[in-house]
Design an enzyme around this catalytic site. Structure first.
Site, PDB file in Angstrom:
ATOM      1  N   GLU A   1      27.613  -4.963  69.330  1.00 53.72           N
ATOM      2  CA  GLU A   1      28.209  -4.409  70.556  1.00 53.72           C
ATOM      3  C   GLU A   1      29.548  -5.042  70.902  1.00 53.72           C
ATOM      4  O   GLU A   1      30.435  -4.391  71.447  1.00 53.72           O
ATOM      5  CB  GLU A   1      27.252  -4.537  71.741  1.00 53.72           C
ATOM      6  CG  GLU A   1      26.049  -3.608  71.670  1.00 53.72           C
ATOM      7  CD  GLU A   1      24.879  -4.237  70.940  1.00 53.72           C
ATOM      8  OE1 GLU A   1      25.069  -5.306  70.304  1.00 53.72           O
ATOM      9  OE2 GLU A   1      23.766  -3.669  70.996  1.00 53.72           O
TER      10      GLU A   1
ATOM     11  N   PHE B   1      11.324  -5.401  80.306  1.00 52.76           N
ATOM     12  CA  PHE B   1      11.796  -5.599  78.938  1.00 52.76           C
ATOM     13  C   PHE B   1      13.278  -5.207  78.833  1.00 52.76           C
ATOM     14  O   PHE B   1      13.683  -4.136  79.270  1.00 52.76           O
ATOM     15  CB  PHE B   1      10.967  -4.750  77.968  1.00 52.76           C
ATOM     16  CG  PHE B   1      11.452  -4.869  76.548  1.00 52.76           C
ATOM     17  CD1 PHE B   1      11.444  -6.094  75.890  1.00 52.76           C
ATOM     18  CD2 PHE B   1      11.943  -3.748  75.878  1.00 52.76           C
ATOM     19  CE1 PHE B   1      11.906  -6.209  74.594  1.00 52.76           C
ATOM     20  CE2 PHE B   1      12.413  -3.857  74.573  1.00 52.76           C
ATOM     21  CZ  PHE B   1      12.393  -5.089  73.934  1.00 52.76           C
ATOM     22  N   GLN B   2      14.061  -6.080  78.293  1.00 45.51           N
ATOM     23  CA  GLN B   2      15.499  -5.881  78.120  1.00 45.51           C
ATOM     24  C   GLN B   2      16.246  -5.630  79.423  1.00 45.51           C
ATOM     25  O   GLN B   2      17.239  -4.916  79.465  1.00 45.51           O
ATOM     26  CB  GLN B   2      15.792  -4.767  77.112  1.00 45.51           C
ATOM     27  CG  GLN B   2      15.340  -5.181  75.713  1.00 45.51           C
ATOM     28  CD  GLN B   2      15.878  -4.296  74.615  1.00 45.51           C
ATOM     29  OE1 GLN B   2      16.093  -3.095  74.817  1.00 45.51           O
ATOM     30  NE2 GLN B   2      16.110  -4.864  73.452  1.00 45.51           N
TER      31      GLN B   2
ATOM     32  N   LYS C   1      17.893   4.165  83.300  1.00 43.92           N
ATOM     33  CA  LYS C   1      17.321   5.144  82.372  1.00 43.92           C
ATOM     34  C   LYS C   1      16.848   6.401  83.109  1.00 43.92           C
ATOM     35  O   LYS C   1      17.053   7.523  82.639  1.00 43.92           O
ATOM     36  CB  LYS C   1      16.142   4.520  81.614  1.00 43.92           C
ATOM     37  CG  LYS C   1      15.584   5.438  80.547  1.00 43.92           C
ATOM     38  CD  LYS C   1      14.513   4.775  79.693  1.00 43.92           C
ATOM     39  CE  LYS C   1      14.140   5.691  78.532  1.00 43.92           C
ATOM     40  NZ  LYS C   1      13.115   5.091  77.658  1.00 43.92           N
TER      41      LYS C   1
ATOM     42  N   MET D   1      44.253 -23.152  62.944  1.00 48.56           N
ATOM     43  CA  MET D   1      44.943 -23.491  64.181  1.00 48.56           C
ATOM     44  C   MET D   1      44.360 -24.752  64.811  1.00 48.56           C
ATOM     45  O   MET D   1      45.075 -25.596  65.334  1.00 48.56           O
ATOM     46  CB  MET D   1      44.878 -22.310  65.159  1.00 48.56           C
ATOM     47  CG  MET D   1      45.714 -22.493  66.397  1.00 48.56           C
ATOM     48  SD  MET D   1      47.443 -22.864  66.020  1.00 48.56           S
ATOM     49  CE  MET D   1      48.178 -21.237  66.160  1.00 48.56           C
TER      50      MET D   1
END
Ligand SMILES: Cc1ncc(C[n+]2csc(CCOP(=O)(O)OP(=O)(O)O)c2C)c(N)n1
Ligand SMILES: [Mg+2]
Lengths: 577, 182
Positions: A51, A113-114, A163, A481
């Site tokens: 993501e 959940f989630q 949802k 760097m």
């Protein structure tokens, strides 16, 4: 017009009305209704492999096209994975709209959940964010999100949708009006202030244009060019503003700041007027603020009033859209020219001589070696092939600075990099977005051997969508760097910077089903690059460069920009433990 | 230095978090914060007392004005304004002190809101310093419990409220809106 459809469908209708043609995303449980609606919808979905890269890709798309980039993730881990990409877009003022799924409104707050507090987490990561718990609010919210992302100082906006809202059936009525009473955008600069600016410019003996990312966002590149030519003064473009003025323009000096040229930094130090256009006096540009441009008055033009006076006081602030302000300013300059331009013409001529002198004294030149590839040499060759025309998406590190120094950009939206946040892993996914926005263009992604591995799985996306990105790894065996800073400021005690294991890129490319090649010698470099560019489809080049090169010039942290170090003091040996 | 900020903002979920987040993200400590809706129930008025370096006050106000939910942020620290606070205080005392307590309450303009054999509950409003005096006087009579409301402020200057008009989806202003005085 009104008809019954699901929330997911309404969302897609709104995206269509916002002219969205592609979504970079990754599905999950709560976005199932959305993915189902996408199944037979015209909007294209690009499945990235993480993501974070969806957000970077949306940002690359936006940076390369000027349109709003869209990314999408599921609730919980999907949403939190977007965070870095959104903060990156925030720091660089990039218009991105992120859509995240949220657990059903009845479950919010139950540690479902989630479930994650996306609304809370994203507050400081975005320009604004929304939580939609009622399908009646969905269409309005989505259009508000696009409006906020793309107007004023652009930035990322996140819409978190539960949802049940995606599933709910509702009558869809197209939204025709947006009302955000507290969202103030001033487009036209104050006329009196602009007139005063024109006077100040003609009265200056040593004017200097300092232009930044705002020029790119506002599409003010033509206006900038006209301004610079009317005044005929030297100009620098920041790391975010490269391409705002053509790199081949005679008035263009270079990038200023930490790894800017001697002429750019001396120009800032000695000028008597800074014309600051769409910039924010970032610490990487100013060095020690108290030593920055000590003799200069400042005209500061920016659309964000909070930027004016934030780091450096402005003698003449102008809040407004930099494109509109510059075009008015140039008009006034031309009006006042017959009356005012002559008075300091001689001084301004002397000023140019001084700047040209600095340019000649310490130019930034690539270094070459007959038997090893110097990193600067690699950028020199990429520049030859690009000839100011390719889109170059860079990761973060030494290679980014060398790319900025040695690759010329003659047009805006061709140099794409993570400037403000400096997020490693940005290069390849942003190139995915840039290539999607410009299917016909040559797109290079340049990354270090460190950052490349942060977004490595996106090789699959390149192959999956047959995106002909030329992925070039500047492989120096180190987190270069950081190694440079350890060498220069920590007695060369190299700690945690050696990348001892690196995959064989020919095998790696083959494993992903794309072409790849390892380049070890200066002789093969030009051919290898040409082959990569000429062969259709994505290409992975692993270019082995010398390990211990440092980026110069360099303004050490805490120094004034005129105290820059121009070249390595002495070769230093690697400390042994 | 303590800065007094007055905010007019949309009465929406998350609006408060955006304002406080802006301060906490900079490590500023909020001394007090009050918020309630205005005559227009879609808006709230907030007063914040916060410790901010005086050089950065302007920047804080600009950042607050940038918040989409904020209609107007004003710095009242040095501008003409009335700032008041409410204290609710319970004092436990013996019978012999009751009259003295009531005398003191009168001096401070406090009202008795509850009276029992154990003592009084008192309500008083005023400037913070004066309230502190009141609290310490009451403490001398016995055990006390104090709840302070935090400062509420009203500006004495007429500040023009500039609101953005609605825009149509196709671009352009829908209708000119004159700012209603609130
Ligand atoms: C996500 C992230 N982690 C850490 C850093 C700190 N950092 C800046 S440059 C750099 C080294 C990058 O190494 P490499 O990708 O090999 O590029 P090089 O500098 O060698 O060109 C690191 C670790 C960062 N910018 N971003
Ligand atoms: Mg490296």
């Amino acid at each position: 017009m009104s008809n019954l459809m699901s929330g997911a469908r309404i969302l897609l209708e709104c995206l269509t009305r916002e002219n969205v043609d592609v979504i970079f995303g990754y599905p999950g449980g709560v976005t199932l209704p959305l993915y189902d609606a996408m199944y037979d919808h015209a909007i294209r979905h690009v499945l990235v492999r993480h993501e974070e890269n969806a957000a970077f890709a949306a940002s690359g798309y936006a940076r390369a096209s000027g349109r709003v980039g869209v990314c999408c993730a599921t609730s919980g881990p999907g949403a939190t994975n977007l965070t870095t990409g959104l903060v990156d877009a925030m720091m660089d003022s990039i218009p991105v709209v992120a859509i995240t799924g949220q657990v059903s409104s009845k479950l919010i707050g139950s540690d479902a959940f989630q479930e994650a507090d996306t609304f809370g987490i994203m507050r400081p990561a975005t320009k604004h964010n929304f939580l939609v718990k009622d399908v009646k609010d969905l269409a309005q919210t989505v259009h508000e999100a696009f409006y906020i992302a793309s107007t004023g100082r652009p930035g990322p906006v996140l819409v978190d949708i539960t949802k049940d809202v995606l599933q709910a059936m509702a009558h869809y009525t197209p939204v025709n009006e947006i009302h955000l009473p507290g969202y103030k955008v001033v487009m036209d600069g104050h006329a009196g202030q602009i007139r005063r600016a024109a006077q100040m410019i003609w009265e200056a003996e040593r004017p200097f244009v300092y232009a930044g990312g705002g020029i790119i966002h506002a599409g003010a590149h033509d206006e900038l060019r006209e301004l610079v030519e009317s005044v005929d003064c030297p100009a620098v473009c920041t790391l975010m503003g490269l391409g705002g003025l053509p790199g081949s323009h005679p008035n263009f000096v270079s990038m200023p700041g930490m790894h800017g040229s001697y002429a750019a930094n001396m120009g800032m130090t000695e000028c008597d007027l800074i014309i600051a256009l769409g910039v924010r006096f970032d610490d990487r540009v100013t060095g020690r603020l108290s030593g920055f441009a000590p003799h200069a008055k400042v005209i500061h033009v920016d659309i964000d009033p909070a930027e004016i006076g934030k780091n450096r006081a402005a003698d003449l602030p102008i809040v407004g859209d930099v494109k509109r302000v510059i075009s008015k300013l140039t008009k006034l300059l031309k009006e006042l020219e017959p009356e005012l331009a002559a008075q300091n013409a001689a001084a301004r001529k002397g000023w140019w001589q001084k700047v040209h002198g600095w340019q000649a004294e310490h130019p930034i030149l690539p270094s070459f070696s007959p038997d090893e590839i110097k990193p600067q040499h690699l950028m020199y060759e990429i520049n030859r092939i690009s000839d100011g025309k390719a889109i170059v998406c860079s990761d973060v590190g030494q290679h980014q600075m060398w790319a900025a120094q040695f690759i010329r950009f003659d047009q805006p939206r061709h140099w794409i990099n993570s400037g403000g946040l400096g997020s490693m892993g940005f290069g390849m996914p942003s190139a995915i977005g840039a290539q999607m926005a410009n299917p016909e263009k040559l797109v290079f992604a340049i990354a270090g051997d460190g950052g490349f591995q942060m977004s490595l799985p996106e090789l699959a996306t390149l192959v999956n969508y047959d995106l002909p990105v030329k992925m070039i790894v500047m492989n120096n065996g180190y987190l270069g760097m950081v190694r440079q800073w350890q060498e220069l400021f920590y007695n060369n005690r190299l700690s945690g910077v050696e990348l001892t294991t690196f995959p064989n890129c020919e095998l790696l490319a083959a494993a992903y089903g794309m072409k790849g090649r390892i380049v070890r010698t200066p002789e093969e470099l030009p051919d290898a690059l040409r082959d990569a560019v000429n062969s259709p489809g994505p290409y992975l080049l692993d270019v082995r460069v010398t390990s211990f090169e440092n980026v110069y010039p360099m303004v050490p942290a805490g120094s004034a920009v005129n105290e820059m170090v121009l070249a390595p003091p002495q070769p230093v040996a690697v400390a042994s433990k | 230095m303590l800065m007094t900020i007055s905010l007019l903002m949309e009465n929406k979920p998350g609006a408060l978090m955006r304002v406080t987040g802006l301060l906490s993200q900079r490590g500023y400590n909020i001394e007090s914060l009050t918020v309630a809706r205005t005559l227009d129930p879609t808006l709230s008025r907030m007063t914040i007392m916060v410790d901010v370096d005086s050089k950065l006050r302007g920047q804080v106000i600009k950042q607050m004005n940038k918040l989409i939910n904020v209609l107007q942020a004003n710095d009242l620290t040095e501008s003409p304004a009335v700032v008041r606070e409410l204290v609710l205080l319970r004092v436990r005392s013996t019978m012999e002190h009751r009259t003295a307590i009531l005398k003191e309450a009168e001096i401070f303009g406090a009202r008795v809101v509850d009276s029992s054999v154990e003592g009084f509950a008192l309500e008083v409003t005023g400037e913070s310093e004066r309230l502190e005096e009141f609290v310490s006087v009451m403490e001398s009579y016995g055990e006390i419990d104090v709840t302070r409301s935090g400062a509420v402020a009203v500006s004495l200057e007429q500040k023009k409220l500039r609101l953005s008009p609605p825009v149509s989806k196709t671009g352009g202003v829908v209708e000119p809106v004159s700012a209603p005085a609130r």
